[in-house]
Write an enzyme that holds these catalytic residues in place. Sequence first.
Site, PDB file in Angstrom:
ATOM      1  N   LYS A  24      59.302  63.565  73.898  1.00 28.10           N
ATOM      2  CA  LYS A  24      60.929  62.360  73.548  1.00 28.10           C
ATOM      3  C   LYS A  24      60.048  61.830  72.325  1.00 28.10           C
ATOM      4  O   LYS A  24      60.572  61.443  71.270  1.00 28.10           O
ATOM      5  CB  LYS A  24      60.677  61.996  74.292  1.00 28.10           C
ATOM      6  CG  LYS A  24      61.300  60.410  74.316  1.00 28.10           C
ATOM      7  CD  LYS A  24      61.646  59.419  75.319  1.00 28.10           C
ATOM      8  CE  LYS A  24      62.707  58.043  74.788  1.00 28.10           C
ATOM      9  NZ  LYS A  24      61.656  57.245  74.121  1.00 28.10           N
ATOM     10  N   ASN A  25      58.481  61.523  72.375  1.00 27.17           N
ATOM     11  CA  ASN A  25      58.060  60.847  71.383  1.00 27.17           C
ATOM     12  C   ASN A  25      57.592  61.122  70.353  1.00 27.17           C
ATOM     13  O   ASN A  25      57.014  60.424  69.052  1.00 27.17           O
ATOM     14  CB  ASN A  25      56.704  60.034  72.168  1.00 27.17           C
ATOM     15  CG  ASN A  25      56.891  58.779  72.899  1.00 27.17           C
ATOM     16  OD1 ASN A  25      58.591  58.260  73.286  1.00 27.17           O
ATOM     17  ND2 ASN A  25      56.292  58.052  74.191  1.00 27.17           N
ATOM     18  N   ARG A 107      65.584  51.749  71.126  1.00 27.73           N
ATOM     19  CA  ARG A 107      64.417  51.198  70.327  1.00 27.73           C
ATOM     20  C   ARG A 107      63.379  52.003  68.869  1.00 27.73           C
ATOM     21  O   ARG A 107      64.224  51.187  68.011  1.00 27.73           O
ATOM     22  CB  ARG A 107      64.265  50.858  71.793  1.00 27.73           C
ATOM     23  CG  ARG A 107      62.637  50.190  71.353  1.00 27.73           C
ATOM     24  CD  ARG A 107      63.349  48.503  71.911  1.00 27.73           C
ATOM     25  NE  ARG A 107      63.481  47.263  71.268  1.00 27.73           N
ATOM     26  CZ  ARG A 107      62.775  46.420  71.798  1.00 27.73           C
ATOM     27  NH1 ARG A 107      62.418  46.196  73.227  1.00 27.73           N
ATOM     28  NH2 ARG A 107      61.960  45.350  71.516  1.00 27.73           N
ATOM     29  N   CYS A 131      65.043  50.759  75.775  1.00 26.33           N
ATOM     30  CA  CYS A 131      64.783  49.430  75.994  1.00 26.33           C
ATOM     31  C   CYS A 131      64.425  48.118  75.764  1.00 26.33           C
ATOM     32  O   CYS A 131      63.511  47.623  74.830  1.00 26.33           O
ATOM     33  CB  CYS A 131      63.522  50.574  77.576  1.00 26.33           C
ATOM     34  SG  CYS A 131      64.390  51.999  78.337  1.00 26.33           S
ATOM     35  N   ARG A 136      58.720  43.738  70.599  1.00 27.45           N
ATOM     36  CA  ARG A 136      57.606  44.430  69.476  1.00 27.45           C
ATOM     37  C   ARG A 136      57.708  44.814  68.558  1.00 27.45           C
ATOM     38  O   ARG A 136      58.679  43.810  67.102  1.00 27.45           O
ATOM     39  CB  ARG A 136      58.231  46.081  69.914  1.00 27.45           C
ATOM     40  CG  ARG A 136      58.598  46.815  70.783  1.00 27.45           C
ATOM     41  CD  ARG A 136      59.300  48.423  70.976  1.00 27.45           C
ATOM     42  NE  ARG A 136      59.584  48.508  72.434  1.00 27.45           N
ATOM     43  CZ  ARG A 136      59.099  50.168  72.274  1.00 27.45           C
ATOM     44  NH1 ARG A 136      59.285  51.219  71.908  1.00 27.45           N
ATOM     45  NH2 ARG A 136      60.277  49.848  73.724  1.00 27.45           N
ATOM     46  N   PRO A 137      55.889  44.451  67.461  1.00 27.74           N
ATOM     47  CA  PRO A 137      56.217  44.218  65.853  1.00 27.74           C
ATOM     48  C   PRO A 137      56.670  45.118  65.268  1.00 27.74           C
ATOM     49  O   PRO A 137      55.934  45.682  63.963  1.00 27.74           O
ATOM     50  CB  PRO A 137      55.140  44.659  65.891  1.00 27.74           C
ATOM     51  CG  PRO A 137      53.947  44.841  67.005  1.00 27.74           C
ATOM     52  CD  PRO A 137      55.448  45.839  68.013  1.00 27.74           C
ATOM     53  N   ILE A 138      57.651  44.830  64.829  1.00 26.34           N
ATOM     54  CA  ILE A 138      58.420  45.038  63.594  1.00 26.34           C
ATOM     55  C   ILE A 138      58.293  44.549  62.703  1.00 26.34           C
ATOM     56  O   ILE A 138      57.998  45.176  61.593  1.00 26.34           O
ATOM     57  CB  ILE A 138      60.289  44.852  63.944  1.00 26.34           C
ATOM     58  CG1 ILE A 138      60.692  45.703  65.325  1.00 26.34           C
ATOM     59  CG2 ILE A 138      60.780  45.514  62.581  1.00 26.34           C
ATOM     60  CD1 ILE A 138      60.646  47.455  65.571  1.00 26.34           C
ATOM     61  N   ASP A 139      57.632  43.463  62.638  1.00 20.69           N
ATOM     62  CA  ASP A 139      57.146  42.359  61.786  1.00 20.69           C
ATOM     63  C   ASP A 139      55.959  43.609  60.435  1.00 20.69           C
ATOM     64  O   ASP A 139      55.976  43.291  59.787  1.00 20.69           O
ATOM     65  CB  ASP A 139      56.723  41.502  62.185  1.00 20.69           C
ATOM     66  CG  ASP A 139      55.145  41.171  62.767  1.00 20.69           C
ATOM     67  OD1 ASP A 139      56.033  42.038  64.122  1.00 20.69           O
ATOM     68  OD2 ASP A 139      54.587  41.060  62.369  1.00 20.69           O
ATOM     69  N   LEU A 140      55.808  44.446  61.627  1.00 21.66           N
ATOM     70  CA  LEU A 140      54.099  45.529  61.232  1.00 21.66           C
ATOM     71  C   LEU A 140      54.882  46.387  60.337  1.00 21.66           C
ATOM     72  O   LEU A 140      54.515  46.786  59.474  1.00 21.66           O
ATOM     73  CB  LEU A 140      53.528  46.042  62.260  1.00 21.66           C
ATOM     74  CG  LEU A 140      52.602  44.948  62.999  1.00 21.66           C
ATOM     75  CD1 LEU A 140      51.889  45.923  63.703  1.00 21.66           C
ATOM     76  CD2 LEU A 140      51.466  44.434  62.155  1.00 21.66           C
ATOM     77  N   ASP A 321      53.377  53.470  78.952  1.00 22.28           N
ATOM     78  CA  ASP A 321      54.567  54.915  79.466  1.00 22.28           C
ATOM     79  C   ASP A 321      53.938  55.159  80.916  1.00 22.28           C
ATOM     80  O   ASP A 321      54.721  55.214  81.362  1.00 22.28           O
ATOM     81  CB  ASP A 321      54.483  56.225  78.110  1.00 22.28           C
ATOM     82  CG  ASP A 321      55.607  55.252  77.267  1.00 22.28           C
ATOM     83  OD1 ASP A 321      56.250  54.191  77.426  1.00 22.28           O
ATOM     84  OD2 ASP A 321      56.131  56.227  76.322  1.00 22.28           O
ATOM     85  N   ILE A 343      50.153  46.153  75.936  1.00 22.42           N
ATOM     86  CA  ILE A 343      50.303  46.476  75.251  1.00 22.42           C
ATOM     87  C   ILE A 343      52.335  45.849  75.085  1.00 22.42           C
ATOM     88  O   ILE A 343      52.710  45.110  74.237  1.00 22.42           O
ATOM     89  CB  ILE A 343      50.861  48.281  75.841  1.00 22.42           C
ATOM     90  CG1 ILE A 343      49.741  49.554  75.408  1.00 22.42           C
ATOM     91  CG2 ILE A 343      52.280  48.490  73.737  1.00 22.42           C
ATOM     92  CD1 ILE A 343      49.239  48.736  74.003  1.00 22.42           C
ATOM     93  N   ARG A 413      66.895  59.282  78.981  1.00 21.35           N
ATOM     94  CA  ARG A 413      66.721  59.098  77.500  1.00 21.35           C
ATOM     95  C   ARG A 413      65.589  60.368  77.415  1.00 21.35           C
ATOM     96  O   ARG A 413      64.831  60.040  76.135  1.00 21.35           O
ATOM     97  CB  ARG A 413      65.963  57.640  77.654  1.00 21.35           C
ATOM     98  CG  ARG A 413      67.516  56.540  76.974  1.00 21.35           C
ATOM     99  CD  ARG A 413      67.494  54.737  76.863  1.00 21.35           C
ATOM    100  NE  ARG A 413      66.270  55.508  75.504  1.00 21.35           N
ATOM    101  CZ  ARG A 413      65.275  54.577  75.701  1.00 21.35           C
ATOM    102  NH1 ARG A 413      65.193  53.862  76.727  1.00 21.35           N
ATOM    103  NH2 ARG A 413      64.402  54.652  74.664  1.00 21.35           N
TER     104      ARG A 413
END
Length: 432
Positions: A24-25, A107, A131, A136-140, A321, A343, A413
């Site tokens: 999936k990932n 996500r 989820c 989560r660091p979207i800023d990165l 995970d 994490i 998912r």
Amino acid sequence: MESSKLLIEGGRKIEGEIQIHGAKNSVLPILAATLLCGGANSGKAGISRTCAASTVHNCASLSDAFAAMRILRSLGCDVTHEGSTVTVNSANAEGDIVSDGLMHEMRSSIVFLGAILGRVGRCRLSFPGGCELGPRPIDLHLEALRRLGVKITEDHGILDCTAGARPLNADITLSLPSVGATENIMLYSALGTGETVIRNAAREPEISDLAGYLIKCGAEISGQGTSTLVINGVPELHGCEYFVMPDRIEAATYMGAAAITNGELMLRGVRPSDMYSCMSVFSEMGCGVYPYDDKIFISARKPITAVRTVRTMPYPGFPTDCQPIVMAVLAKSRGTSVIVENIFENRFMAAPELRRMGTNIKAEGKVAVVEGVNKLYGAPVRAYDLRAGAALVVAALGAEGQTQVSNIHYIDRGYESIETALSSVGADIRRI
């Protein structure tokens, strides 16, 4: 509102063989990457539209994968799905907006940001859903794209992004090895000019898989599997035929199912080299874990014992995970285990539901103390995220009596028909 539930009658040994699906990932960023084929990041007319089709094999039938396909169609791609094969022709992909509804379906939809910007030079989307694992660091992602010349404005949860002049040499050091940020930088930098160096890049096998797909499409990427990735932009990418890597988290989930039921299981179509940290934890529990070239055999005939400490870390450390699944197994072990979650903030969402089944788990902040009990008991429980849902299924297999798991749209998912796989190896499980 979905009303499907899983009914699980516990107490049956998990024994037999399971074929592992594609990761999936890995499939989600690869599907996003298909957008780059046959296009260029200039957004100008006259772009070559040849060789824009990719055939991606080993795609599991997951709700997240279906959401990614819907996003691709909304952007103008022709997408067909047959069995475990997805074909994407992006020749006419000119869309630059992902609707709020589509973004909130998963996500990891943020990975489309780099791909759309790389394709058409502009992108408008909202912050993603999925989820609720805490910030989560979207800023990165955004900070890195700004370093690459992208102009970004944020207004009431909407990101409006436009590609600007890209530096000929960009050196980006991530403050933490974010998988999503690494993927977005790779996707945006694959087309165009200049060299982009990512330091403290994520080293996950799924990153190497995305790089493998892009390289097969004509990208110039080196350093995958290390903490320094180098991407040299190319004028154009073409489609290709690609096989997605196996899902190491799915494999670990079924290892947990065998362990908690004192069963034995052969997992086929896996890459053991991706799973050393998981295999070592199951070995420490007292399981016999035997890796082969493309399969893993796990034998859990002895009672499960506690492990000293499990710490989630970026790859090659123990994956976050897998943490809820291991928590469920340790809940029925001999002794006390400590789990440290490094994490995600809200990765212990399985704990309150597991307590309904008779576990003795105390979770506070980043630490959970799991005191093993002799028996678990079936109960009505709810999944509050993907891996917590999988953990509840694992716990139910090792419990006495019937467990009813609701909110299973989360489980769908990341697992293709989890009840079919488990039924094939002796579980009494059905979807109602």
